[in-house]
Scaffold this motif. Structure first.
Motif, mmCIF file in Angstrom:
data_model
loop_
_atom_site.group_PDB
_atom_site.id
_atom_site.type_symbol
_atom_site.label_atom_id
_atom_site.label_comp_id
_atom_site.label_asym_id
_atom_site.label_seq_id
_atom_site.Cartn_x
_atom_site.Cartn_y
_atom_site.Cartn_z
ATOM 1 N N GLU A 1 -25.214 -35.742 -18.152
ATOM 2 C CA GLU A 1 -26.177 -36.833 -18.264
ATOM 3 C C GLU A 1 -25.504 -38.198 -18.126
ATOM 4 O O GLU A 1 -24.302 -38.349 -18.358
ATOM 5 N N ALA A 2 -26.310 -39.190 -17.785
ATOM 6 C CA ALA A 2 -25.843 -40.573 -17.768
ATOM 7 C C ALA A 2 -25.549 -41.023 -19.194
ATOM 8 O O ALA A 2 -26.011 -40.422 -20.172
ATOM 9 N N TYR A 3 -24.774 -42.090 -19.334
ATOM 10 C CA TYR A 3 -24.509 -42.660 -20.658
ATOM 11 C C TYR A 3 -25.723 -43.405 -21.209
ATOM 12 O O TYR A 3 -26.087 -43.261 -22.368
ATOM 13 N N LEU A 4 -26.323 -44.233 -20.387
ATOM 14 C CA LEU A 4 -27.402 -45.103 -20.852
ATOM 15 C C LEU A 4 -28.666 -44.318 -21.165
ATOM 16 O O LEU A 4 -29.027 -43.381 -20.444
ATOM 17 N N ASP A 5 -29.380 -44.723 -22.230
ATOM 18 C CA ASP A 5 -30.667 -44.108 -22.554
ATOM 19 C C ASP A 5 -31.786 -44.677 -21.703
ATOM 20 O O ASP A 5 -32.715 -43.962 -21.314
ATOM 21 N N LYS A 6 -31.678 -45.974 -21.413
ATOM 22 C CA LYS A 6 -32.778 -46.642 -20.712
ATOM 23 C C LYS A 6 -32.230 -47.801 -19.897
ATOM 24 O O LYS A 6 -31.231 -48.411 -20.255
ATOM 25 N N VAL A 7 -32.908 -48.091 -18.793
ATOM 26 C CA VAL A 7 -32.581 -49.262 -17.978
ATOM 27 C C VAL A 7 -33.883 -49.984 -17.665
ATOM 28 O O VAL A 7 -34.849 -49.361 -17.225
ATOM 29 N N VAL A 8 -33.888 -51.285 -17.907
ATOM 30 C CA VAL A 8 -35.072 -52.099 -17.629
ATOM 31 C C VAL A 8 -34.713 -53.143 -16.578
ATOM 32 O O VAL A 8 -33.797 -53.952 -16.790
ATOM 33 N N PHE A 9 -35.391 -53.099 -15.454
ATOM 34 C CA PHE A 9 -35.225 -54.097 -14.403
ATOM 35 C C PHE A 9 -36.362 -55.101 -14.531
ATOM 36 O O PHE A 9 -37.522 -54.758 -14.303
ATOM 37 N N LYS A 10 -36.022 -56.325 -14.931
ATOM 38 C CA LYS A 10 -37.016 -57.381 -15.087
ATOM 39 C C LYS A 10 -37.038 -58.273 -13.857
ATOM 40 O O LYS A 10 -35.980 -58.659 -13.354
ATOM 41 N N VAL A 11 -38.218 -58.612 -13.387
ATOM 42 C CA VAL A 11 -38.352 -59.492 -12.221
ATOM 43 C C VAL A 11 -38.334 -60.938 -12.702
ATOM 44 O O VAL A 11 -39.233 -61.383 -13.422
ATOM 45 N N VAL A 12 -37.270 -61.668 -12.336
ATOM 46 C CA VAL A 12 -37.097 -63.069 -12.719
ATOM 47 C C VAL A 12 -36.778 -63.842 -11.441
ATOM 48 O O VAL A 12 -35.626 -63.897 -11.008
ATOM 49 N N PRO A 13 -37.775 -64.430 -10.783
ATOM 50 C CA PRO A 13 -37.575 -65.024 -9.456
ATOM 51 C C PRO A 13 -36.585 -66.182 -9.413
ATOM 52 O O PRO A 13 -35.873 -66.348 -8.416
ATOM 53 N N GLU A 14 -36.496 -66.987 -10.464
ATOM 54 C CA GLU A 14 -35.671 -68.189 -10.421
ATOM 55 C C GLU A 14 -34.207 -67.862 -10.747
ATOM 56 O O GLU A 14 -33.896 -67.337 -11.819
ATOM 57 N N ALA A 15 -33.303 -68.216 -9.836
ATOM 58 C CA ALA A 15 -31.882 -67.908 -10.012
ATOM 59 C C ALA A 15 -31.318 -68.557 -11.267
ATOM 60 O O ALA A 15 -30.516 -67.950 -11.996
ATOM 61 N N GLY A 16 -31.729 -69.792 -11.539
ATOM 62 C CA GLY A 16 -31.245 -70.492 -12.721
ATOM 63 C C GLY A 16 -31.676 -69.831 -14.017
ATOM 64 O O GLY A 16 -30.916 -69.789 -14.989
ATOM 65 N N VAL A 17 -32.885 -69.313 -14.022
ATOM 66 C CA VAL A 17 -33.383 -68.628 -15.218
ATOM 67 C C VAL A 17 -32.632 -67.315 -15.426
ATOM 68 O O VAL A 17 -32.293 -66.949 -16.554
ATOM 69 N N ARG A 18 -32.358 -66.599 -14.329
ATOM 70 C CA ARG A 18 -31.567 -65.372 -14.447
ATOM 71 C C ARG A 18 -30.193 -65.685 -15.035
ATOM 72 O O ARG A 18 -29.703 -64.986 -15.923
ATOM 73 N N THR A 19 -29.573 -66.748 -14.527
ATOM 74 C CA THR A 19 -28.243 -67.140 -15.006
ATOM 75 C C THR A 19 -28.277 -67.461 -16.492
ATOM 76 O O THR A 19 -27.428 -67.003 -17.270
ATOM 77 N N GLY A 20 -29.250 -68.262 -16.911
ATOM 78 C CA GLY A 20 -29.375 -68.629 -18.322
ATOM 79 C C GLY A 20 -29.626 -67.425 -19.207
ATOM 80 O O GLY A 20 -29.093 -67.335 -20.322
ATOM 81 N N SER A 21 -30.413 -66.477 -18.703
ATOM 82 C CA SER A 21 -30.702 -65.266 -19.473
ATOM 83 C C SER A 21 -29.457 -64.422 -19.677
ATOM 84 O O SER A 21 -29.266 -63.821 -20.739
ATOM 85 N N LEU A 22 -28.583 -64.385 -18.673
ATOM 86 C CA LEU A 22 -27.332 -63.634 -18.802
ATOM 87 C C LEU A 22 -26.384 -64.345 -19.764
ATOM 88 O O LEU A 22 -25.750 -63.708 -20.614
ATOM 89 N N GLN A 23 -26.302 -65.669 -19.649
ATOM 90 C CA GLN A 23 -25.424 -66.433 -20.541
ATOM 91 C C GLN A 23 -25.833 -66.287 -22.007
ATOM 92 O O GLN A 23 -24.989 -66.214 -22.894
ATOM 93 N N SER A 24 -27.134 -66.238 -22.252
ATOM 94 C CA SER A 24 -27.634 -66.175 -23.624
ATOM 95 C C SER A 24 -27.670 -64.755 -24.183
ATOM 96 O O SER A 24 -27.950 -64.567 -25.373
ATOM 97 N N GLY A 25 -27.413 -63.770 -23.333
ATOM 98 C CA GLY A 25 -27.426 -62.389 -23.794
ATOM 99 C C GLY A 25 -28.784 -61.737 -23.768
ATOM 100 O O GLY A 25 -28.947 -60.606 -24.237
#
Length: 541
Positions: free
Chosen positions: A242-266
Motif C-alpha cells: 500500500e501507499a504511505y498516505l491515507d488521503k490526498v486532496v487536490f485543491k483548485v487554487v487559480p491564483e499563483a500568489g495564493v497558492r504560494t501563500g498557502s504553502l508558506q503558511s502550511g
C-alpha cells in the motif's frame, strides 16, 4: 523480442540525487538546500493527508480523456498501466504486465499480466479487461486527445487466456510499448470502460491504482483515498504494498500568489506551477522547489493553417521570426526554463536542435510580410487589400505563465505589424475548441516522452487539429511510427521536426518546465518520465 521482469530495485537515491541525474533521454534538476526525500528523523511513516494546490480543473475525472497536467497529477494515482518508464533512462519496465513479447515487425504485442491484481470494485484484472479498454479508447475520438492516437491503426485485441492479451496493429507501431506506460492508457475496470465518455468524465472511473477517487467537486477539489491491500506497484517504486498516505486532496487554487501563500503558511503541503515571481518567496524556508523539463511538444502558437491569412507560409514564418524567445523566458518563466529549439523539448527522445531556425529576427519577419504584400498602416498594424493583419490567440487558464507570456508575444508581434487579440477560455473547453477548429491560433503544449507525439498532433490522417495540408510530413510521421530501427527512426523524426519548424505549421516558443513547491516535511514526491507526479512512495514526517 521478449521483456522479462526486472528485479525490484533496492531503496532509491534521495530525490535530490535523482533530480540532479542526467541521461541521454531525460534530465531533471532540483533547487534548494534539501530535497523532498531527505529526512533527518529516520524511516518513512504511514498515514496522514497530503494537500496539494493546483491551478485549474479539466472538468473531467477520466484519465483517458484528460490532457492538462494540473488534473493528471491526481488521476495518475487511480490507474495503473501495463508498463512503466524509467524517468532517468527511458527504459520500459514491468507494472501490470510482468513481461511482454513484441513481433519483429512491431505489429503484434503480447502482454503477460500479473496475477492477483484487482480493481477497486473487487473485480480482477484480466486480459478481457485490457481488451475492453483498448476496444473503448478509439471510440473517444477527439475527447481522447492522447489515448486514441496511441491506438491508431489498432486491428484487434485478443484474449489468449485469462492473463494473456495480444494487441495487433494493421501496420508497424513502434511507439505503442511506450504508450502503454502512460496514464492515457491506464487500465480501467471493464464496467468503467463500457460507460459513455460523458459518464466517465462526471462520475469518475474504477482503476486498480494505489489510490481511489473518493470525491470530485468540479473547479474545487479532487479527493483520493488509499487503496487498502494494494500489492502490485510498478517495478520502479521503492515501496511494496500500500501507499504511505491515507488521503490526498487536490485543491483548485487559480491564483499563483495564493497558492504560494498557502504553502508558506502550511495550509497546503505542495503546489503546482510555481511562477518565477514567487520563487524568491519560497526559497530559504521550509519548502523545496522541484523542477523537471517536460518532454513532448513545447509551448507553441498552434496555427490554424486553414485560415486564409495563415495559408501563406511567409506570414507563418514572419510570426516565427518575430518572437524573442529568450526575452519571454527571462521575463516570465521559472529559473532553468529553456527557449524552444525545436517543436520537441530537449528531453524528448530523438529531439533535434533547430535553434538556428528559431532565432529572433525582426528584420527578417518584416521582410517576409513585405514580400507577402502586407503594408504597415497608420497605427503600425499591417493591411492587405483592406484586410487588417489581426489574429486571435486562444489560451486557457491552466498555468500562471500563459497570460504574461502571451502578452509579451502580443507586443513582439505588434512591433512587426501583426495584431494579436488574446481570447481566454476555460481549460474545460480545450478539447472542444480544438475539435471545432474555432481559432486562429491556440497556445498550448502536449507532454509525452516519445517522439510519436508529433504524429498525434500533426498527421493529417489523425485529428489534424491545426488543419495542415497533406504534405511529405505525413509520410515521415507514418514511417517513424513503423520502424523498429532506432537509428532510422531518429533520422525520420529529425526530418519531421525540420518540416514542422521550417514551414512554421506551428510556432514553437518555450519549453514547459514543471516546477513544484513542496514542504520539506513531504518526502519522496517524485517525477515520473513525463514530468507528472507519482505519490505511491510519498510520505509525510
Amino acid at each position: 523480442m521478449t521483456a522479462h521482469p526486472d528485479s525490484r530495485p533496492g531503496p532509491r537515491w534521495a530525490a535530490l540525487t535523482a533530480l540532479l541525474s542526467t541521461s541521454v533521454l531525460l534530465t531533471a534538476c532540483s533547487s534548494g538546500s534539501g530535497s523532498s526525500s531527505s529526512n533527518d528523523s529516520g524511516r518513512a511513516t504511514s498515514g496522514g493527508t497530503l494537500t496539494f494546490a493546483v491551478g485549474s480543473d479539466s472538468g473531467c475525472v477520466d484519465p483517458q480523456q484528460v490532457a492538462s497536467n494540473e488534473t493528471i497529477y491526481s488521476l495518475r494515482q487511480i490507474v495503473d498501466s501495463l508498463t512503466d518508464q524509467d524517468s532517468k533512462t527511458g527504459k520500459i519496465v514491468p507494472w501490470l504486465a510482468k513481461s511482454w513479447d513484441v513481433s519483429s515487425d512491431a505489429t503484434t504485442f503480447t502482454f503477460h499480466l500479473r496475477s492477483g491484481v484487482t480493481f477497486s470494485d473487487g473485480t480482477p484484472l484480466t486480459a478481457q479487461a485490457v481488451k475492453d479498454n483498448f476496444d473503448a479508447v478509439p471510440k473517444l475520438g477527439a475527447l481522447g486527445t492522447l489515448a486514441q492516437g496511441y491506438l491508431s491503426g489498432l486491428e484487434s485485441t485478443t484474449v489468449v487466456d485469462p492473463l494473456t492479451v495480444r494487441v495487433k496493429f494493421a501496420q508497424p507501431n513502434a511507439q505503442f510499448l511506450q504508450a502503454t506506460s502512460t496514464f492515457s492508457l491506464g487500465i480501467e475496470s471493464s464496467a468503467s470502460a463500457k460507460k459513455s465518455p460523458q459518464q466517465k468524465c462526471s462520475e469518475g472511473i474504477v482503476g486498480s491504482g494505489p489510490f481511489t477517487l473518493k470525491q470530485y467537486v468540479q473547479n474545487q477539489s479532487i479527493t483520493l483515498a488509499k487503496r487498502t491491500k494494494y500489492a502490485w506497484g510498478s517495478s520502479l517504486w521503492s515501496k511494496e504494498g500500500e501507499a504511505y498516505l491515507d488521503k490526498v486532496v487536490f485543491k483548485v487554487v487559480p491564483e499563483a500568489g495564493v497558492r504560494t501563500g498557502s504553502l508558506q503558511s502550511g495550509q497546503v503541503d505542495a503546489i503546482s506551477s510555481v511562477a518565477k515571481a514567487n520563487e524568491a518567496a519560497l526559497k530559504g524556508g521550509q519548502v523545496n522547489l522541484l523542477r523537471r523539463a517536460n518532454p513532448g511538444n513545447v509551448f507553441n502558437l498552434g496555427l490554424n493553417n486553414s485560415r486564409p491569412v495563415l495559408k501563406d507560409v511567409k506570414v507563418r514564418q514572419a510570426i516565427l521570426f518575430a518572437i524573442d524567445r529568450q526575452q519571454i523566458v527571462d521575463a516570465v518563466f521559472p529559473t532553468g526554463t529553456q527557449p524552444a529549439t525545436s517543436i520537441l523539448a530537449h528531453t524528448t527522445p530523438d529531439y533535434t536542435s533547430l535553434g538556428s531556425d528559431l532565432s529572433f529576427d525582426a528584420a527578417r519577419a518584416k521582410s517576409l510580410l513585405d514580400a507577402a504584400g502586407w503594408k504597415a498602416g497608420s497605427d503600425g498594424i499591417r493591411t492587405k487589400n483592406g484586410t487588417r493583419l489581426s489574429l486571435d490567440v486562444t489560451w486557457f487558464a491552466n498555468a500562471a505563465t500563459n497570460q504574461p507570456a502571451l502578452e509579451l508575444v502580443q507586443q513582439q508581434l505588434k512591433d512587426v505589424g501583426i495584431e494579436i487579440v488574446l481570447k481566454e477560455r476555460q481549460i474545460t473547453q480545450f478539447a472542444t475548441t480544438l475539435q471545432a477548429g474555432d481559432f486562429d491560433a491556440v497556445w498550448g503544449n502536449i507532454t509525452r516522452a516519445d517522439p510519436d507525439i508529433l504524429r498525434s498532433q500533426f498527421s493529417t490522417k489523425l485529428a489534424n487539429f491545426y488543419h495542415l495540408p497533406t504534405s511529405p510530413l505525413d509520410s515521415l510521421l507514418t514511417q517513424q511510427a513503423a520502424t523498429v530501427d532506432a537509428a532510422k527512426r531518429e533520422q525520420l523524426v529529425a526530418q519531421a521536426q525540420q518540416l514542422i519548424v521550417r514551414n512554421a505549421y506551428v510556432v514553437p516558443v518555450v519549453e514547459l518546465q514543471t516546477q513544484l513547491g513542496v514542504a520539506k516535511k513531504v518526502h519522496d514526491l517524485d517525477f515520473e518520465a513525463s514530468s507528472r507526479i507519482q505519490l505511491h512512495d510519498t510520505w509525510i514526517g
